[in-house]
Design a protein around this motif. Sequence first.
Motif, PDB file in Angstrom:
ATOM      1  N   ILE A 251       0.857  -1.261  -0.063  1.00  0.00           N
ATOM      2  CA  ILE A 251       0.042   0.026  -0.001  1.00  0.00           C
ATOM      3  C   ILE A 251       0.820   1.185   0.000  1.00  0.00           C
ATOM      4  O   ILE A 251       1.661   1.370   0.852  1.00  0.00           O
ATOM      5  CB  ILE A 251      -0.792   0.099   1.242  1.00  0.00           C
ATOM      6  N   SER A 252       0.706   2.143  -0.984  1.00  0.00           N
ATOM      7  CA  SER A 252       1.533   3.374  -1.285  1.00  0.00           C
ATOM      8  C   SER A 252       1.286   4.447  -0.127  1.00  0.00           C
ATOM      9  O   SER A 252       0.017   4.561   0.171  1.00  0.00           O
ATOM     10  CB  SER A 252       1.301   3.814  -2.559  1.00  0.00           C
ATOM     11  N   PRO A 253       2.076   5.126   0.331  1.00  0.00           N
ATOM     12  CA  PRO A 253       1.886   6.299   1.264  1.00  0.00           C
ATOM     13  C   PRO A 253       0.996   7.394   0.460  1.00  0.00           C
ATOM     14  O   PRO A 253       1.136   7.725  -0.748  1.00  0.00           O
ATOM     15  CB  PRO A 253       3.387   6.745   1.653  1.00  0.00           C
ATOM     16  N   ARG A 254       0.217   8.114   1.449  1.00  0.00           N
ATOM     17  CA  ARG A 254      -0.420   9.140   0.809  1.00  0.00           C
ATOM     18  C   ARG A 254      -0.126  10.449   1.529  1.00  0.00           C
ATOM     19  O   ARG A 254      -0.257  10.696   2.689  1.00  0.00           O
ATOM     20  CB  ARG A 254      -1.809   9.028   0.917  1.00  0.00           C
ATOM     21  N   PHE A 255       0.306  11.714   0.807  1.00  0.00           N
ATOM     22  CA  PHE A 255       0.711  12.657   1.251  1.00  0.00           C
ATOM     23  C   PHE A 255      -0.581  13.595   1.765  1.00  0.00           C
ATOM     24  O   PHE A 255      -1.556  13.735   0.988  1.00  0.00           O
ATOM     25  CB  PHE A 255       1.569  13.852   0.416  1.00  0.00           C
ATOM     26  N   ILE A 256      -0.668  14.004   3.028  1.00  0.00           N
ATOM     27  CA  ILE A 256      -1.645  14.891   3.250  1.00  0.00           C
ATOM     28  C   ILE A 256      -1.555  16.279   3.485  1.00  0.00           C
ATOM     29  O   ILE A 256      -2.435  17.068   3.090  1.00  0.00           O
ATOM     30  CB  ILE A 256      -2.181  14.373   4.625  1.00  0.00           C
ATOM     31  N   GLY A 257      -0.344  16.682   4.206  1.00  0.00           N
ATOM     32  CA  GLY A 257      -0.145  18.184   4.228  1.00  0.00           C
ATOM     33  C   GLY A 257       1.161  18.514   4.876  1.00  0.00           C
ATOM     34  O   GLY A 257       1.614  17.785   5.290  1.00  0.00           O
ATOM     35  N   SER A 258       1.435  19.894   4.712  1.00  0.00           N
ATOM     36  CA  SER A 258       2.765  20.492   5.642  1.00  0.00           C
ATOM     37  C   SER A 258       2.071  21.540   6.670  1.00  0.00           C
ATOM     38  O   SER A 258       1.070  22.171   6.260  1.00  0.00           O
ATOM     39  CB  SER A 258       3.381  21.133   4.524  1.00  0.00           C
ATOM     40  N   TYR A 259       2.966  21.576   7.566  1.00  0.00           N
ATOM     41  CA  TYR A 259       2.404  22.434   8.982  1.00  0.00           C
ATOM     42  C   TYR A 259       3.600  23.015   9.500  1.00  0.00           C
ATOM     43  O   TYR A 259       4.877  22.479   9.454  1.00  0.00           O
ATOM     44  CB  TYR A 259       1.481  21.394   9.763  1.00  0.00           C
ATOM     45  N   LYS A 260       3.231  24.245  10.191  1.00  0.00           N
ATOM     46  CA  LYS A 260       4.222  24.878  10.893  1.00  0.00           C
ATOM     47  C   LYS A 260       3.451  24.864  12.303  1.00  0.00           C
ATOM     48  O   LYS A 260       2.386  24.932  12.657  1.00  0.00           O
ATOM     49  CB  LYS A 260       4.251  26.396  10.690  1.00  0.00           C
ATOM     50  N   PRO A 261       4.342  24.893  13.471  1.00  0.00           N
ATOM     51  CA  PRO A 261       3.860  24.789  14.717  1.00  0.00           C
ATOM     52  C   PRO A 261       3.278  25.975  15.234  1.00  0.00           C
ATOM     53  O   PRO A 261       3.702  27.152  14.796  1.00  0.00           O
ATOM     54  CB  PRO A 261       5.104  24.436  15.478  1.00  0.00           C
ATOM     55  N   GLU A 262       2.263  25.998  16.259  1.00  0.00           N
ATOM     56  CA  GLU A 262       1.791  27.307  16.993  1.00  0.00           C
ATOM     57  C   GLU A 262       2.899  27.639  17.512  1.00  0.00           C
ATOM     58  O   GLU A 262       3.778  27.207  18.306  1.00  0.00           O
ATOM     59  CB  GLU A 262       0.927  26.858  17.896  1.00  0.00           C
ATOM     60  N   GLU A 263       3.141  29.113  17.658  1.00  0.00           N
ATOM     61  CA  GLU A 263       4.386  29.750  18.292  1.00  0.00           C
ATOM     62  C   GLU A 263       4.462  29.421  19.900  1.00  0.00           C
ATOM     63  O   GLU A 263       5.645  29.083  20.291  1.00  0.00           O
ATOM     64  CB  GLU A 263       4.392  31.290  18.014  1.00  0.00           C
ATOM     65  N   LEU A 264       3.576  29.743  20.437  1.00  0.00           N
ATOM     66  CA  LEU A 264       3.641  29.325  21.837  1.00  0.00           C
ATOM     67  C   LEU A 264       3.656  28.022  22.449  1.00  0.00           C
ATOM     68  O   LEU A 264       4.606  27.802  23.326  1.00  0.00           O
ATOM     69  CB  LEU A 264       2.673  30.139  22.575  1.00  0.00           C
ATOM     70  N   THR A 265       2.798  27.123  21.900  1.00  0.00           N
ATOM     71  CA  THR A 265       2.626  25.708  22.357  1.00  0.00           C
ATOM     72  C   THR A 265       3.310  24.786  21.624  1.00  0.00           C
ATOM     73  O   THR A 265       3.883  23.703  22.198  1.00  0.00           O
ATOM     74  CB  THR A 265       1.160  25.427  22.287  1.00  0.00           C
ATOM     75  N   GLY A 266       3.800  24.794  20.393  1.00  0.00           N
ATOM     76  CA  GLY A 266       4.449  24.091  19.679  1.00  0.00           C
ATOM     77  C   GLY A 266       3.417  23.029  18.928  1.00  0.00           C
ATOM     78  O   GLY A 266       4.136  22.012  18.417  1.00  0.00           O
ATOM     79  N   TYR A 267       2.166  23.184  19.196  1.00  0.00           N
ATOM     80  CA  TYR A 267       1.242  22.160  18.786  1.00  0.00           C
ATOM     81  C   TYR A 267       1.180  22.380  17.056  1.00  0.00           C
ATOM     82  O   TYR A 267       1.325  23.359  16.409  1.00  0.00           O
ATOM     83  CB  TYR A 267      -0.309  22.617  19.295  1.00  0.00           C
ATOM     84  N   LEU A 268       0.931  21.048  16.434  1.00  0.00           N
ATOM     85  CA  LEU A 268       0.532  21.237  14.965  1.00  0.00           C
ATOM     86  C   LEU A 268      -1.065  20.958  14.939  1.00  0.00           C
ATOM     87  O   LEU A 268      -1.617  20.050  15.392  1.00  0.00           O
ATOM     88  CB  LEU A 268       1.328  20.094  14.408  1.00  0.00           C
ATOM     89  N   GLN A 269      -1.981  22.027  14.265  1.00  0.00           N
ATOM     90  CA  GLN A 269      -3.002  21.959  13.914  1.00  0.00           C
ATOM     91  C   GLN A 269      -3.293  21.778  12.509  1.00  0.00           C
ATOM     92  O   GLN A 269      -2.450  21.982  11.604  1.00  0.00           O
ATOM     93  CB  GLN A 269      -3.594  23.375  14.156  1.00  0.00           C
ATOM     94  N   VAL A 270      -4.239  20.874  12.385  1.00  0.00           N
ATOM     95  CA  VAL A 270      -4.649  20.000  10.842  1.00  0.00           C
ATOM     96  C   VAL A 270      -5.916  20.634  10.640  1.00  0.00           C
ATOM     97  O   VAL A 270      -6.909  20.398  11.377  1.00  0.00           O
ATOM     98  CB  VAL A 270      -4.626  18.652  10.812  1.00  0.00           C
ATOM     99  N   LYS A 271      -6.110  21.144   9.683  1.00  0.00           N
ATOM    100  CA  LYS A 271      -7.304  21.490   8.958  1.00  0.00           C
ATOM    101  C   LYS A 271      -8.404  20.579   8.981  1.00  0.00           C
ATOM    102  O   LYS A 271      -8.187  19.485   8.561  1.00  0.00           O
ATOM    103  CB  LYS A 271      -7.338  22.308   7.607  1.00  0.00           C
ATOM    104  N   PRO A 272      -9.626  20.886   8.873  1.00  0.00           N
ATOM    105  CA  PRO A 272     -10.790  19.982   8.893  1.00  0.00           C
ATOM    106  C   PRO A 272     -10.821  18.938   7.689  1.00  0.00           C
ATOM    107  O   PRO A 272     -10.793  17.815   7.936  1.00  0.00           O
ATOM    108  CB  PRO A 272     -12.069  20.696   8.885  1.00  0.00           C
ATOM    109  N   LYS A 273     -10.608  19.240   6.588  1.00  0.00           N
ATOM    110  CA  LYS A 273     -10.504  18.382   5.222  1.00  0.00           C
ATOM    111  C   LYS A 273      -9.437  17.583   5.450  1.00  0.00           C
ATOM    112  O   LYS A 273      -9.547  16.445   5.477  1.00  0.00           O
ATOM    113  CB  LYS A 273     -10.441  19.137   3.976  1.00  0.00           C
ATOM    114  N   GLN A 274      -8.227  17.835   6.004  1.00  0.00           N
ATOM    115  CA  GLN A 274      -7.151  17.052   6.231  1.00  0.00           C
ATOM    116  C   GLN A 274      -7.434  16.112   7.530  1.00  0.00           C
ATOM    117  O   GLN A 274      -6.937  14.951   7.479  1.00  0.00           O
ATOM    118  CB  GLN A 274      -5.785  17.688   6.242  1.00  0.00           C
ATOM    119  N   ALA A 275      -7.811  16.525   8.516  1.00  0.00           N
ATOM    120  CA  ALA A 275      -8.408  15.827   9.501  1.00  0.00           C
ATOM    121  C   ALA A 275      -9.263  14.458   9.137  1.00  0.00           C
ATOM    122  O   ALA A 275      -8.763  13.204   9.693  1.00  0.00           O
ATOM    123  CB  ALA A 275      -8.908  16.573  10.775  1.00  0.00           C
TER     124      ALA A 275
END
Length: 285
Positions: free
Chosen positions: A92-116
């Motif tokens: 099964i081939s891998p599927r690219f979903i998206g690229s992200y930058k972390p939130e400045e204060l928390t370092g969290y990565l937020q994924v948009k609804p469609k990609q989620a």
Amino acid sequence: MYVKFGIALLSLLLSFEISAVTFRSSIDDAKWELEASKFSCRLSQVIPSFGNAEFEREAGEDLRFTLKPTENIHFSAGAKLVAEAAPWQPGISPRFIGSYKPEELTGYLQVKPKQAKNMLAALYKGMMPTFTSPEWYGTNESLRVAVSAVNFQSAYDDYVLCTTGLLPVNFRQVARTAVLFPSAQWRLSDASRERLDLIALYVKNDDSVKGIYIDGHSDSQGRRLMNRDMSKRRAEEVTAYLISIGLDPNMITTRYHGERYPVVPNNSKKNRDRNRRVTIRLEKE
């Protein structure tokens, strides 16, 4: 072309995995936890020694995913998200979903609804959404953080059941509401009643809401005493409707102000339309 791209991506991921610092739950340790209520459905997984992976669907909102490292410096160089096949899914081939930058204060990565949603679909098929970054802790070491699909399907079924019971709105969406009125009118329109129905539904389900403040306003056209009387009628019309659909009158404070507190200057028809209003404000304990 797509086959070549898939092969190239797979080769890159395999070489990346061999040399990268990797965090993921083992088959024995992978667990999904669901926190369910009328206000939100949160499906989460602990990633040992790293942090948490969390899907959340809040009432009145779309799905979102957040990767929450315990420290905020893991993804200083950003991250890419790819759905990878589990070890037991050869071919099964891998599927690219998206690229992200972390939130400045928390370092969290937020994924948009469609990609989620793409992440949910991948997990349901047994694949592992995996975040990769070329730097870990600012070193030359690369980083991989994988969300495990083990035990996901049964947890997902419970999550879907939770979403069917969500309220149509959340507190932020009803905490401050303005109902507008035509000139010299105080009767509620059908659209205004529908909005007030949503406010009442929320209040009936949230015991932490202790007060409802209703304030009537007018534009500056006409005599001040007439404007004050019109703002009173508008506020009382809203109050009467909320009581008629089951809200406790003891929760409600009704006030009226005439033309004294415009939200915009009364210097155009468009602005006057905005000033002819009743505001409804919810207060929690």
